[in-house]
Design an enzyme around this catalytic site. Structure first.
Site, PDB file in Angstrom:
ATOM      1  N   LYS A 263      -7.375 -11.689   6.341  1.00 52.78           N
ATOM      2  CA  LYS A 263      -7.108 -10.912   5.124  1.00 52.78           C
ATOM      3  C   LYS A 263      -7.075 -11.857   3.935  1.00 52.78           C
ATOM      4  O   LYS A 263      -6.742 -13.046   4.089  1.00 52.78           O
ATOM      5  CB  LYS A 263      -5.743 -10.223   5.256  1.00 52.78           C
ATOM      6  CG  LYS A 263      -5.559  -9.035   4.356  1.00 52.78           C
ATOM      7  CD  LYS A 263      -6.085  -7.754   4.971  1.00 52.78           C
ATOM      8  CE  LYS A 263      -5.990  -6.596   4.000  1.00 52.78           C
ATOM      9  NZ  LYS A 263      -6.482  -5.349   4.585  1.00 52.78           N
TER      10      LYS A 263
ATOM     11  N   GLY B 197       0.625   9.661  -0.650  1.00 50.89           N
ATOM     12  CA  GLY B 197      -0.489   8.855  -1.159  1.00 50.89           C
ATOM     13  C   GLY B 197      -1.802   9.590  -0.995  1.00 50.89           C
ATOM     14  O   GLY B 197      -2.303   9.771   0.110  1.00 50.89           O
TER      15      GLY B 197
ATOM     16  N   GLY C 166      -4.829   8.748  -2.383  1.00 49.14           N
ATOM     17  CA  GLY C 166      -5.880   7.882  -2.911  1.00 49.14           C
ATOM     18  C   GLY C 166      -7.165   8.082  -2.124  1.00 49.14           C
ATOM     19  O   GLY C 166      -7.464   9.196  -1.667  1.00 49.14           O
ATOM     20  N   HIS C 167      -7.905   6.998  -1.924  1.00 45.41           N
ATOM     21  CA  HIS C 167      -9.197   7.098  -1.243  1.00 45.41           C
ATOM     22  C   HIS C 167      -9.077   7.760   0.131  1.00 45.41           C
ATOM     23  O   HIS C 167      -9.827   8.672   0.461  1.00 45.41           O
ATOM     24  CB  HIS C 167      -9.814   5.713  -1.095  1.00 45.41           C
ATOM     25  CG  HIS C 167     -10.275   5.146  -2.390  1.00 45.41           C
ATOM     26  ND1 HIS C 167      -9.508   4.288  -3.136  1.00 45.41           N
ATOM     27  CD2 HIS C 167     -11.420   5.338  -3.072  1.00 45.41           C
ATOM     28  CE1 HIS C 167     -10.168   3.973  -4.233  1.00 45.41           C
ATOM     29  NE2 HIS C 167     -11.333   4.601  -4.223  1.00 45.41           N
ATOM     30  N   VAL C 168      -8.139   7.289   0.937  1.00 45.95           N
ATOM     31  CA  VAL C 168      -8.025   7.824   2.302  1.00 45.95           C
ATOM     32  C   VAL C 168      -7.282   9.161   2.289  1.00 45.95           C
ATOM     33  O   VAL C 168      -7.738  10.144   2.891  1.00 45.95           O
ATOM     34  CB  VAL C 168      -7.288   6.826   3.232  1.00 45.95           C
ATOM     35  CG1 VAL C 168      -7.174   7.411   4.634  1.00 45.95           C
ATOM     36  CG2 VAL C 168      -8.010   5.487   3.281  1.00 45.95           C
TER      37      VAL C 168
HETATM   38  P1  NAD Z   1      -5.548   3.816  -2.592  1.00 41.59           P
HETATM   39  O1  NAD Z   1      -4.991   2.737  -3.438  1.00 41.59           O
HETATM   40  O2  NAD Z   1      -6.836   4.448  -2.947  1.00 41.59           O
HETATM   41  O3  NAD Z   1      -4.472   5.006  -2.462  1.00 41.59           O
HETATM   42  C1  NAD Z   1      -3.101   4.823  -2.311  1.00 41.59           C
HETATM   43  C2  NAD Z   1      -2.420   5.909  -3.130  1.00 41.59           C
HETATM   44  O4  NAD Z   1      -1.014   5.863  -2.841  1.00 41.59           O
HETATM   45  C3  NAD Z   1      -2.566   5.730  -4.639  1.00 41.59           C
HETATM   46  O5  NAD Z   1      -3.067   6.925  -5.192  1.00 41.59           O
HETATM   47  C4  NAD Z   1      -1.131   5.431  -5.118  1.00 41.59           C
HETATM   48  O6  NAD Z   1      -0.868   5.941  -6.400  1.00 41.59           O
HETATM   49  C5  NAD Z   1      -0.318   6.124  -4.051  1.00 41.59           C
HETATM   50  N1  NAD Z   1       1.051   5.627  -3.901  1.00 41.59           N
HETATM   51  C6  NAD Z   1       1.495   4.350  -3.866  1.00 41.59           C
HETATM   52  N2  NAD Z   1       2.821   4.327  -3.658  1.00 41.59           N
HETATM   53  C7  NAD Z   1       3.232   5.619  -3.561  1.00 41.59           C
HETATM   54  C8  NAD Z   1       4.490   6.246  -3.333  1.00 41.59           C
HETATM   55  N3  NAD Z   1       5.609   5.566  -3.164  1.00 41.59           N
HETATM   56  N4  NAD Z   1       4.520   7.600  -3.308  1.00 41.59           N
HETATM   57  C9  NAD Z   1       3.407   8.331  -3.474  1.00 41.59           C
HETATM   58  N5  NAD Z   1       2.188   7.784  -3.674  1.00 41.59           N
HETATM   59  C10 NAD Z   1       2.108   6.453  -3.728  1.00 41.59           C
HETATM   60  O7  NAD Z   1      -5.579   3.199  -1.111  1.00 41.59           O
HETATM   61  P2  NAD Z   1      -6.411   3.760   0.131  1.00 41.59           P
HETATM   62  O8  NAD Z   1      -7.686   3.036   0.233  1.00 41.59           O
HETATM   63  O9  NAD Z   1      -6.386   5.239   0.124  1.00 41.59           O
HETATM   64  O10 NAD Z   1      -5.493   3.236   1.336  1.00 41.59           O
HETATM   65  C11 NAD Z   1      -4.244   3.850   1.617  1.00 41.59           C
HETATM   66  C12 NAD Z   1      -3.508   3.033   2.657  1.00 41.59           C
HETATM   67  O11 NAD Z   1      -4.290   2.951   3.848  1.00 41.59           O
HETATM   68  C13 NAD Z   1      -3.258   1.562   2.239  1.00 41.59           C
HETATM   69  O12 NAD Z   1      -2.027   1.155   2.771  1.00 41.59           O
HETATM   70  C14 NAD Z   1      -4.396   0.812   2.905  1.00 41.59           C
HETATM   71  O13 NAD Z   1      -4.046  -0.529   3.175  1.00 41.59           O
HETATM   72  C15 NAD Z   1      -4.550   1.594   4.189  1.00 41.59           C
HETATM   73  N6  NAD Z   1      -5.887   1.505   4.780  1.00 41.59           N
HETATM   74  C16 NAD Z   1      -6.962   1.873   4.038  1.00 41.59           C
HETATM   75  C17 NAD Z   1      -8.238   1.780   4.601  1.00 41.59           C
HETATM   76  C18 NAD Z   1      -9.454   2.218   3.838  1.00 41.59           C
HETATM   77  O14 NAD Z   1     -10.516   2.358   4.450  1.00 41.59           O
HETATM   78  N7  NAD Z   1      -9.357   2.439   2.546  1.00 41.59           N
HETATM   79  C19 NAD Z   1      -8.390   1.325   5.915  1.00 41.59           C
HETATM   80  C20 NAD Z   1      -7.243   0.983   6.654  1.00 41.59           C
HETATM   81  C21 NAD Z   1      -5.990   1.077   6.064  1.00 41.59           C
END
Ligand code: NAD
Length: 367
Positions: free
Chosen positions: A95, A195, A197-199
């Site tokens: 990482k 959350g 976001g993307h996922v």
């Molecule tokens: P992202 O940054 O697009 O989305 C995260 C969302 O969570 C954001 O919209 C943010 O505003 C929100 N957030 C943060 N703290 C919060 C809280 N206390 N309450 C409510 N909302 C809150 O990230 P992502 O790519 O969607 O990933 C989400 C999680 O999954 C991360 O922990 C990431 O490490 C993990 N992950 C992602 C992937 C991937 O393919 N993107 C793969 C494996 C793991």
């Protein structure tokens, strides 16, 4: 000497014992990098390369202290080792974290410099996108190193891994519901997503399509609005998400949200989400969930589809072969529940044991 300032103005007491932490968590290599011209600074951690080169995303975050960044990169890279191992792919865990403003736009020189640092590890670490980075950024990084995945489709990559990750988490949720109710139907099930976001956004769409009633929260108003608009989910306050009377809680924001403060509040029977390192303390909180009768789907097991997709880029796998590994998340999750039940241990512990067993087996072949 105690209390005296050293050359960088720290007292001896404040120094972080990096080697001690590496020893305790089993890391092979940790590289700090700093570039005065671009302002780039951060850390790359290589946890384990027994199964293959270490792969893991590059996160940019406004860490309060250097120790916070170190702790994050050590924990995340260790999780990547387990994630790839349990998924049966030939990658190790690594990482990168960049200490900086994740909301600011950094210029090309900044990202090219990062690419140079990645390249200096000669393939021992392969980077990808993560929180604060994107496939477009990876297309800049790739100008300096070939050790990069998650590139845009236009650059021969597989693009944003998030929809794949969301699908894997969806399969993990289905397997968890199957384990706890005997059927994997999500029709009428209440799911709380933290959350969007993307996922979280993609996951909400899959759950709604499967007939679930989705509640969601996000600190970012635009992301919350988008999920309401696209999938008609019910919005809840960020502070209320733990108290909801739901079947499934799905943490898709940041890590360590399952802790001594939040677990007593939870009313769900299943926890299954995308966030990395959900358990603040693996042993303590893994056992706490087990004792409370909440079925926990280990994060690194069900959020692996993103890295599986990156693996596709490293080994030029076909889309079909990649999809097969992703679909297996469902059965792997059920297998872990079975192992945990049999050995009377928390599910996280069962998953780590299986991941470590594969690495040890591989190691013994080379002895
Ligand atoms: P992202 O940054 O697009 O989305 C995260 C969302 O969570 C954001 O919209 C943010 O505003 C929100 N957030 C943060 N703290 C919060 C809280 N206390 N309450 C409510 N909302 C809150 O990230 P992502 O790519 O969607 O990933 C989400 C999680 O999954 C991360 O922990 C990431 O490490 C993990 N992950 C992602 C992937 C991937 O393919 N993107 C793969 C494996 C793991």
């Amino acid at each position: 000497m105690s209390g005296e300032k050293n050359v960088v103005g720290q007292t001896e007491k404040q120094e972080t014992n990096v080697l001690g932490m590496m020893e305790a968590m089993g890391h092979e290599q940790v590289m700090h990098f700093n570039d005065k011209e671009t302002g780039l600074k951060g850390i790359i951690a290589v946890h384990n390369t027994v199964l293959g080169p270490s792969l893991g995303g590059c996160r940019i975050w406004n860490y309060a202290t250097e120790s916070d960044a170190l702790w994050d990169v050590l924990r995340l890279s260790r999780g990547m080792t387990f994630k790839s191992s349990i998924s049966g792919i030939n990658l190790g865990g690594g990482k990168a974290v960049i200490i900086g403003n994740h909301r600011a736009k950094h210029d090309e020189a900044f990202w090219r410099r990062f690419g140079k640092f990645v390249d200096s590890l000669n393939g021992k670490y392969i980077t990808a996108e993560d929180v604060g980075t994107s496939p477009d950024i990876m297309s800049i990084v790739m100008q300096e190193t070939k050790h990069v995945t998650g590139k845009p489709m236009s650059a021969g990559g597989t693009g944003d891994p998030s929809p794949h990750t969301a699908y894997g988490v969806f399969l993990g949720i289905k397997a968890s519901v199957k384990e706890s109710t005997g059927s994997d139907s999500l029709e009428g099930k209440k799911v709380a997503i933290q959350g969007l976001g993307h996922v979280g956004h993609s996951l909400a769409g899959l759950l709604v399509k499967a007939g679930a009633k989705v509640y969601g929260t996000d600190l970012n108003a635009a992301n919350l609005e988008a999920a309401i608009k696209d999938f008609n989910i019910t919005a809840v306050d960020p502070n209320e998400i733990y108290d909801l009377d739901v079947d499934i809680y799905s943490p898709c924001a940041l890590g360590a949200t399952l802790n001594s403060e939040t677990i007593p509040k939870l009313k769900c029977s299943v926890i299954a989400g995308a966030a990395n390192n959900q358990l603040a303390d693996e042993n303590l909180h893994g056992n706490m969930l087990k004792d409370k009768g909440i079925l926990y789907a280990p994060d690194f097991l069900i959020n692996a589809a993103g890295v599986i997709n990156c693996y596709r880029e490293v080994h030029s796998l076909s889309e079909q072969a990649t999809q097969l590994i992703i679909e297996n998340i469902y059965q792997r999750t059920l297998d872990i529940f079975k192992k945990a039940k049999l050995e009377k241990i928390p599910t996280q512990e069962a998953a780590i044991k299986l991941a470590v067993e594969r690495i040890e087996k591989e190691k013994s072949k080379t002895k």
